[in-house]
Design a protein around this motif. Structure first.
Motif, short mmCIF file in Angstrom:
data_model
loop_
_atom_site.label_atom_id
_atom_site.label_comp_id
_atom_site.label_asym_id
_atom_site.label_seq_id
_atom_site.Cartn_x
_atom_site.Cartn_y
_atom_site.Cartn_z
N ALA A 80 19.44 45.26 -7.47
CA ALA A 80 20.91 45.15 -7.50
C ALA A 80 21.33 43.70 -7.64
CB ALA A 80 21.50 45.76 -6.23
N PHE A 81 20.62 42.81 -6.95
CA PHE A 81 20.91 41.38 -7.06
C PHE A 81 20.75 40.90 -8.50
CE2 PHE A 81 20.81 38.90 -2.88
CZ PHE A 81 21.96 38.20 -3.23
N GLY A 82 19.70 41.36 -9.15
CA GLY A 82 19.46 40.97 -10.53
C GLY A 82 20.55 41.44 -11.47
N VAL A 83 20.98 42.68 -11.30
CA VAL A 83 22.05 43.24 -12.14
C VAL A 83 23.35 42.47 -11.92
CG1 VAL A 83 23.45 45.28 -12.60
CG2 VAL A 83 21.00 45.52 -12.20
N LEU A 84 23.65 42.20 -10.66
CA LEU A 84 24.88 41.46 -10.35
C LEU A 84 24.84 40.05 -10.91
CD1 LEU A 84 25.44 42.54 -6.63
CD2 LEU A 84 26.82 43.18 -8.59
N THR A 85 23.68 39.44 -10.88
CA THR A 85 23.55 38.09 -11.42
C THR A 85 23.86 38.07 -12.91
OG1 THR A 85 21.90 37.49 -9.75
CG2 THR A 85 21.98 36.15 -11.75
N LEU A 86 23.37 39.07 -13.64
CA LEU A 86 23.66 39.16 -15.07
C LEU A 86 25.16 39.32 -15.31
CD1 LEU A 86 20.73 41.46 -16.31
CD2 LEU A 86 20.97 38.98 -16.58
N GLY A 87 25.81 40.16 -14.50
CA GLY A 87 27.26 40.34 -14.63
C GLY A 87 28.02 39.07 -14.33
N ALA A 88 27.58 38.34 -13.29
CA ALA A 88 28.26 37.10 -12.92
C ALA A 88 28.09 36.04 -14.00
CB ALA A 88 27.70 36.59 -11.59
N ILE A 89 26.90 35.98 -14.61
CA ILE A 89 26.67 35.01 -15.68
C ILE A 89 27.53 35.35 -16.89
CG2 ILE A 89 24.95 34.16 -17.33
CD1 ILE A 89 22.88 34.43 -15.08
N ALA A 90 27.65 36.65 -17.21
CA ALA A 90 28.53 37.06 -18.32
C ALA A 90 29.96 36.62 -18.05
CB ALA A 90 28.46 38.57 -18.51
N ALA A 226 20.66 53.89 -3.95
CA ALA A 226 20.28 52.72 -3.16
C ALA A 226 20.74 51.43 -3.84
CB ALA A 226 18.77 52.69 -2.96
N VAL A 227 20.61 51.36 -5.17
CA VAL A 227 21.06 50.19 -5.90
C VAL A 227 22.57 50.02 -5.78
CG1 VAL A 227 21.34 49.18 -8.20
CG2 VAL A 227 19.15 50.17 -7.54
N SER A 228 23.30 51.14 -5.93
CA SER A 228 24.76 51.08 -5.85
C SER A 228 25.22 50.70 -4.44
CB SER A 228 25.36 52.43 -6.24
OG SER A 228 25.03 52.75 -7.57
N ALA A 229 24.56 51.25 -3.42
CA ALA A 229 24.95 50.97 -2.05
C ALA A 229 24.71 49.50 -1.69
CB ALA A 229 24.19 51.87 -1.09
N SER A 230 23.56 48.98 -2.06
CA SER A 230 23.28 47.57 -1.77
C SER A 230 24.15 46.66 -2.62
CB SER A 230 21.79 47.25 -2.00
OG SER A 230 21.40 47.62 -3.30
N ALA A 231 24.45 47.10 -3.84
CA ALA A 231 25.31 46.30 -4.71
C ALA A 231 26.71 46.18 -4.13
CB ALA A 231 25.38 46.91 -6.10
#
Length: 490
Positions: A80-90, A226-231
């Motif tokens: 989830a951290f990795g996915v969020l990082t990509l979104g934040a960089i975009a 689990a990914v959505s909840a932690s995200a």
């Protein structure tokens, strides 16, 4: 103002696409406090300080609790951290592109107003301002918790309030001293907090034990759940990516440096988050980490022994939060300043001294102080938490409007705003950033969205008042003779 959508950006926002000299002149005028000469206390931020502003505002005190917060979901939370990082960089890249064409103080406010007119710009400014001063109050309250580790203040309500107010007013005084001191404080605070965090994050890799990681997916839900909840817990870790864009008027060569500072600051914050979380996961046993109230302290104790970790982490957290308060205090005054210059906020917010909108700083710190005192004296445990949750929604409104503005500029095909050779790339980034912003809204929860919409609707009344005053003033300027002849017959 022209009501035609295609004319709004050229009528409402000064053209900054000719040369950087225009921006240079504007910035010099602004930072001089209205005089022709630059004030010695006002200094524009270079790339290092602009990057420190972004990193310092993204990382406040939440990093010291994040590993324990996501531990119940297992190491899948790193996905989830990795996915969020990509979104934040975009999102960071989109802000960089927007700031290249609109290198002015105000950031999201400027972009929304250029694309959609005064009302959208006001909503961006209003929601961002609410986010800033309520978040400052929350940061001060959280900082007092860490201060209590070093010196007991919670034993007395008066001492607690005094400590919280001191933590708010010290950064405010640094801001009132001028942008030169804001930048110095921000750079020093960023170095002081990131060096120890990096030492823990990198040092923890040498003490890493895979047996401490626990299950990849803890709990009974599916992997996606689990990914959505932690995200949902991690979503707001990247609030602050817009910091350099909001202060573009105070950044040296903003067309070039705002985008770079935004991306570099976001990448730096992401590295700290990911390395720190991995280090804590690998040094503290999973069953202990789930119940930990100070995961970084536990990690330091596990690495070096003893019980001094709590004191060390408390010092780091205090420095981190003071740096965040310093940066957010500046941002809290910048957006109302930009809106006030356009007649959408009270004109008093447009006053600058030593390069800083002083009235905006004072009003913001006073409101945050009142909210802090209210929290401690009334004892309304739920009210303060609700207000803090509201900021997670109000912070995303400028993001959505900014990304929508970029999509508008791309789809409208305006050659002076869109580099044709980068059309596809910019379109994909804008769509990803918009999706990321929508995810932020969804993650804030039903109650926060409901309360946040009420805050926005309260702002509509302010907009109606300011818009009416602006229309009346413009009418008097356009038809002074008619106005004067109409008065006697009234």
């Amino acid at each position: 103002m022209s009501t035609a959508l295609s004319d709004r950006s050229t009528v409402d926002v000064p053209d900054t696409s000719d040369t950087s000299a225009t921006s240079e002149t504007s910035v010099t005028s602004e930072t001089s406090g209205g005089h022709g000469e630059r004030n010695k206390h006002a200094r524009r931020f270079g790339l290092p300080i602009a990057t420190a502003l972004v990193m310092g505002n993204i990382i406040g005190g939440g990093i010291f609790l994040l590993p324990a917060s996501v531990a119940p979901y297992g190491t899948i939370s790193l996905v989830a951290f990795g996915v969020l990082t990509l979104g934040a960089i975009a999102l960071a890249l989109v802000f960089g592109r927007l700031a290249h064409r609109h290198p002015q103080t105000g950031g999201p406010y400027v972009y929304a107003r250029a694309a959609f007119g005064d009302f959208a710009g006001f909503l961006a400014a209003w929601s961002y301002w609410i986010t800033a001063w309520v978040s400052n109050a929350a940061l001060a309250v959280a900082a007092v918790g860490y201060l209590d580790v070093l010196m007991p203040v919670h034993e007395s309500t008066a001492a607690t309030i005094a400590a919280a107010l001191t933590l708010q007013w010290l950064p405010a005084l640094a801001n009132l001293a001028g942008t030169r001191y804001v930048g110095a404080v921000q750079l020093v605070a960023t170095v002081l907090k990131f060096v120890p965090l990096l030492l823990v994050a990198v040092g923890g890799l040498f003490f890493f034990d895979s047996a401490n990681l626990g299950p990849f997916q803890a709990g009974d839900g599916g992997a996606l759940g689990a990914v959505s909840a932690s995200a949902a817990i991690l979503l707001f870790s990247y609030l602050g990516v817009e910091s350099a864009a909001v202060s573009a008027g105070e950044v040296r060569d903003p067309r070039r440096n705002v985008g770079r500072a935004t991306v570099l600051g976001t990448l730096g914050a992401a590295a700290i988050y990911l390395l720190g979380t991995v280090a804590v996961f690998g040094t503290v046993a999973h069953d202990r980490l789930v119940d930990s109230s100070a995961p970084f302290s536990d990690a330091v104790n596990a690495m070096f022994g003893g019980s001094w970790g709590g004191t060390a982490i408390a010092c780091m957290a205090l420095v981190s939060m003071l740096g965040a308060l310093n940066g957010w205090t500046l941002l809290s005054a910048q957006t109302p300043y930009a809106a006030a210059r356009d007649g959408l906020f009270p004109s008093v917010f447009a006053r600058k001294r030593r390069g800083v909108p002083t009235i905006g700083v004072i009003v913001t710190v006073v409101l945050a102080s009142l909210l802090t005192v209210y929290n401690y004296t009334v004892g309304t445990e739920g009210v303060f938490e609700i207000l803090v949750l509201v900021t997670t929604f109000t912070a995303t409104v400028p993001y959505l409007l900014s990304t929508a503005a970029q999509i508008y500029f791309l789809l409208s095909g305006r050659s002076e705003r869109v580099d044709r050779g980068r059309l596809v790339r910019d379109g994909v980034l804008a769509a990803a950033a918009f999706g990321f912003s929508m995810w932020l809204v969804a993650g804030s929860g039903y109650a926060a969205v409901y309360q946040g919409v009420l805050f926005l609707f309260a702002g509509v009344l302010v907009y109606a008042w300011m818009s009416a005053r602006k229309a009346r003033r413009e009418a008097c300027e356009e038809h002074p003779t008619e106005q004067q002849t109409a008065r006697p017959s009234a």
